[in-house]
Write an enzyme that holds these catalytic residues in place. Structure first.
Site, PDB file in Angstrom:
ATOM      1  N   LYS A   1      43.471  46.719  33.696  1.00 25.00           N
ATOM      2  CA  LYS A   1      44.652  47.824  33.140  1.00 25.00           C
ATOM      3  C   LYS A   1      43.921  49.076  32.924  1.00 25.00           C
ATOM      4  O   LYS A   1      44.788  50.092  33.287  1.00 25.00           O
ATOM      5  CB  LYS A   1      44.910  47.096  31.571  1.00 25.00           C
ATOM      6  CG  LYS A   1      45.749  48.051  30.993  1.00 25.00           C
ATOM      7  CD  LYS A   1      47.357  48.412  31.312  1.00 25.00           C
ATOM      8  CE  LYS A   1      47.878  49.514  30.412  1.00 25.00           C
ATOM      9  NZ  LYS A   1      49.125  50.052  30.950  1.00 25.00           N
TER      10      LYS A   1
ATOM     11  N   LYS B   1      42.955  58.918  25.633  1.00 24.03           N
ATOM     12  CA  LYS B   1      42.442  57.641  25.133  1.00 24.03           C
ATOM     13  C   LYS B   1      42.101  56.592  26.250  1.00 24.03           C
ATOM     14  O   LYS B   1      41.131  56.189  26.370  1.00 24.03           O
ATOM     15  CB  LYS B   1      43.610  56.966  24.148  1.00 24.03           C
ATOM     16  CG  LYS B   1      42.952  55.461  23.454  1.00 24.03           C
ATOM     17  CD  LYS B   1      44.088  54.840  23.045  1.00 24.03           C
ATOM     18  CE  LYS B   1      44.531  53.953  23.972  1.00 24.03           C
ATOM     19  NZ  LYS B   1      45.463  52.766  23.876  1.00 24.03           N
TER      20      LYS B   1
ATOM     21  N   THR C   1      46.620  47.603  25.579  1.00 29.39           N
ATOM     22  CA  THR C   1      45.616  48.368  26.343  1.00 29.39           C
ATOM     23  C   THR C   1      44.366  48.701  25.358  1.00 29.39           C
ATOM     24  O   THR C   1      44.468  49.485  24.599  1.00 29.39           O
ATOM     25  CB  THR C   1      46.164  49.436  26.933  1.00 29.39           C
ATOM     26  OG1 THR C   1      47.233  49.235  27.772  1.00 29.39           O
ATOM     27  CG2 THR C   1      45.181  50.209  27.607  1.00 29.39           C
TER      28      THR C   1
END
Lengths: 294, 294, 294, 294
Positions: free
Chosen positions: C171, C240, C95
């Protein structure tokens, strides 16, 4: 100067100073208040005590300074009272909603009474000194009629148009900007402190450069020094005024993202027991969000 | 006054006025700029043109005024350059990030060079007149050493401590407050207009009462009159500065809800093609949200 | 099925299960990891230990599963490594940011290596079972080439187009929606509890009616029961990922007001010491704002 | 099953299906509606037309399904009506405010009438099929008494406690979560599209993995395809329900930052003329903020 008989409703911290100014300017004033103490104080200065609101309205002009929509509605937006009134004009100086302004304007028109909205900027000391800034709106003829009364109470009258709601909107906007300035400084001081800058240094520089004037220096000092008591303007009143801005926005489909942040911050402050503190205590919310000590 | 040789990097709209002030104060100045035009202008005023940055650093002090982190890093945070420098101190006057301040402080220390952060408040005309407000931080000895240089460029130096990052944080906080003031007025003017109040009337009253000073009157007029060009400070620079505040907050776990609203509003403005307008054009976003015409 | 030699980088909790699935499907796998423990585990299952990344890239395909942008950049976006590679394609399953995807695509193209982005949905147990949902994008020929590898690791591959960044964006969007669902439930449960409704009752009803599925029931239970440990996905990783969404938005001028609220809430959680808790602990922020006990 | 006479108030799209279910279950039903059309429809199914609300209240139980607080207050929270009622219990199935629930509970108690709050989840077709999810709260004896009525109208009754306000809060929380899910998808789809991902691809993947169920797939399709008409649930009703959440929060000092964003977004949608569209049209606001075409 033309003297006129004035009925005055609402002798709170602001109202009693304002009524005293009318007396000092030579107008006969008939006063009414829910609790009797302030009435005696004004009578000692030359006012007459009204036995009821109908006596208040048996004057040439009525001036009211009540705390909120609910009180204005309960006491003064009363068809029977207005139907029996001799008064030709009512000057509502309270900070009330745009919706109340519209409703009151229509109701007074039905009874052939002029209606002027004239909310003010200034604390009690300023009111007592006759140095208020008065934000006024209403029909030109009515504004002219009450001009001498406003002149007795304020240092300057700012005109916003011929519809009373305009003055209330201006007042709501002014208080909205005050709340924004406080939250801005709260966030800036928290950011500064977390990065090692003394908030008092930051505020001193800011008020010495970009942001002169009493708002930034007064509230800036309270925020930087975390001094929220005694309350000059209590936090729940701040939330009420933010709510007036949000409601005036909602009525016209105006999103106010800063207003939304303010509302959430004031609720957070109330949830933490700060209802008796000054609205500058919203700064404690900014600190808590960042994990800084109270 | 003690005269010292100065290397000056960055002759943009701000830098050329600042370098000229140093010359006028009697300091020999060696200038460097990426494009040659401004160099000639300063040479005409008595400066020497440096052939490269190493010549700039062959001075007693270096002063730099570059646009952003990237440029400072690319040009000046260079181990080889610093290793060969004669300069004893570097005064970085740019608005850069707290992170860059920390990094630059450490890097200069490694090479035995003093580092002072001294970002400024003021536009080019203010710089040319030597009337900047200078926010300074660094070791006391270094601040004393460069005091005469700062005095030549500014009307006042505000001290924030012995760590350079403190001055950068103060500057970031000041610009954050400017952005908050603009957005506050944008929301208030939109609210006012949607409820029938002329924004110019609102701003006139506000700046005549609660909010004196150039920020509210200058940006207030731009917002109220929807006058966003020519740009005094371009919108993408505003977003950059809001980003510096958010980043300084993120590094210390400081949420900034007003900052988040500002970020979203500036992005909205950029998405609508306002990149060349003044950052006051964020007011067009507030109007668009409420469906008011441009 | 066509067998191909695979270099695998990154044997964290996810990667080791994924590499094991490739082995189980009959592909020779050469593994590399920064710490040696997991390497032995995979060797015991039939993998070969690579002495360095160059050996990893001496395979037909490289698959990597690294924690973040910084690690991918430091280890794999290396011109020398790519210049010497035999591998024809790199499948990056991490990711990472939209910006990294763009940069990696260009860099691999320079060296004539295919680049496929294939981030996944699923926890370590799901990875070990080969039941991941894989979000893939890249050139059609490259996707076809690595299809058998993806089939060995996932229950289904979802295609998003021929540019790798598309898969990373999908994603990032999925994780953004997860964070939104958690914050939504946090606010709803706080509202409910403050008005006398048991949060567990609320979540039971919601997941039995409008919101079936593991996200609402799993995170709903954690929020309602204030059970934030052990962490399935740590709070700083949540921040994040919210940051990846905000950055992908900023690059295209997309304001994300819910994203901004999330960012502020996660910072608040970190400021209160919740870094080792599950990202569901953002619910503690909603409770604290309302003055409810931890 | 015990049969009881039922007075039914409010034959809107929902109410007429619900009343029909009571008839089908064998209960004699006396119906009342402000407009006569639906009354005839129910009479054709076996109901009796009540001449006035007093006739409705001359039943063993009253069930009402009215659109909002204002209508409930105007029609049913009437001391004279309640004083003359034979009915032992009133089941209020509308989505109303927490404040109204508290007021109605007290008022019915004064007149010795039981009060049950039983708002529902489900559209008109679901109501007609007797498949509603019913969220109920009230005194246990009253809930038991009306259990057969609720069973006739719903697939399941979810209990939230003995105070009616609990059921209203649960319903308000459920609608709040729906609105959050829509806004989340609106932001995610905008982010995705701006970065080159087809929103329909994103929603297909999400509903096939993390977010099964009708809310994400139904509203997801509307958002991804920008299909906001015909309205299943009109945007102003969405704003009303967000307002109920905000008001329930304000009463208990619960900040709801997602709720604040929703309020601003719905106002923005209304300001752009989308009042007759489905509340999924809030997605058009997310697109407009990012400068994407309608």
């Amino acid at each position: 100067m033309s003297v006129m008989t004035v009925g005055f409703v609402g002798l709170g911290a602001m109202g009693r100073g304002m009524a005293a100014r009318l007396l000092a300017a030579g107008h006969p004033v008939r006063v009414w208040n829910r609790s009797p103490g302030p009435v005696q104080e004004l009578v000692a200065k030359g006012a007459t005590a009204a036995a009821g609101l109908d006596e208040v309205y048996d004057s040439e002009a009525v001036v009211s300074m009540l705390p909120d929509d609910r009180t204005v509605e309960a006491l003064l937006l009363d068809g029977a009272l207005l139907a029996g009134a001799r008064a030709g004009v009512h000057v509502n100086m309270a900070t009330v909603s745009a919706a109340l302004a519209e409703h009151a304007t229509a109701l007074h028109a039905e009874h052939g009474i002029g209606y002027v909205a004239a909310p003010v900027l200034g604390r009690p000391g300023v009111a007592a000194a006759g140095e208020l800034n008065i934000l006024a709106a209403g029909e030109a003829a009515q504004l002219e009629r009450v001009g001498p009364l406003l002149a007795a109470m304020g240092r300057r009258t700012w005109h916003f148009g011929d519809r009373p709601v305009q003055a209330n909107t201006a007042k709501i906007s002014a208080n909205f900007l005050l709340a924004c300035a406080i939250e801005s400084m709260a966030e800036a001081c928290t950011l500064a402190e977390a990065n090692g800058v003394r908030p008092t240094d930051l505020i001193e520089m800011l008020t010495g450069t970009l942001f002169p004037g009493p708002v930034y220096s007064g509230y800036g000092a309270m925020v930087a020094e975390r001094r929220y008591e005694p309350a000059g303007f209590r936090l729940p009143l701040g939330l009420k005024d933010v709510g007036l801005a949000l409601a005036a926005g909602e009525a016209r489909n105006v999103p106010l993202p800063f207003g939304s942040v303010l509302r959430d911050a004031f609720l957070d402050a109330l949830a933490h027991g700060d209802a008796d503190k000054d609205w500058a205590a919203v700064a404690a919310v900014a600190r808590r969000r960042a994990g800084l000590p109270d």
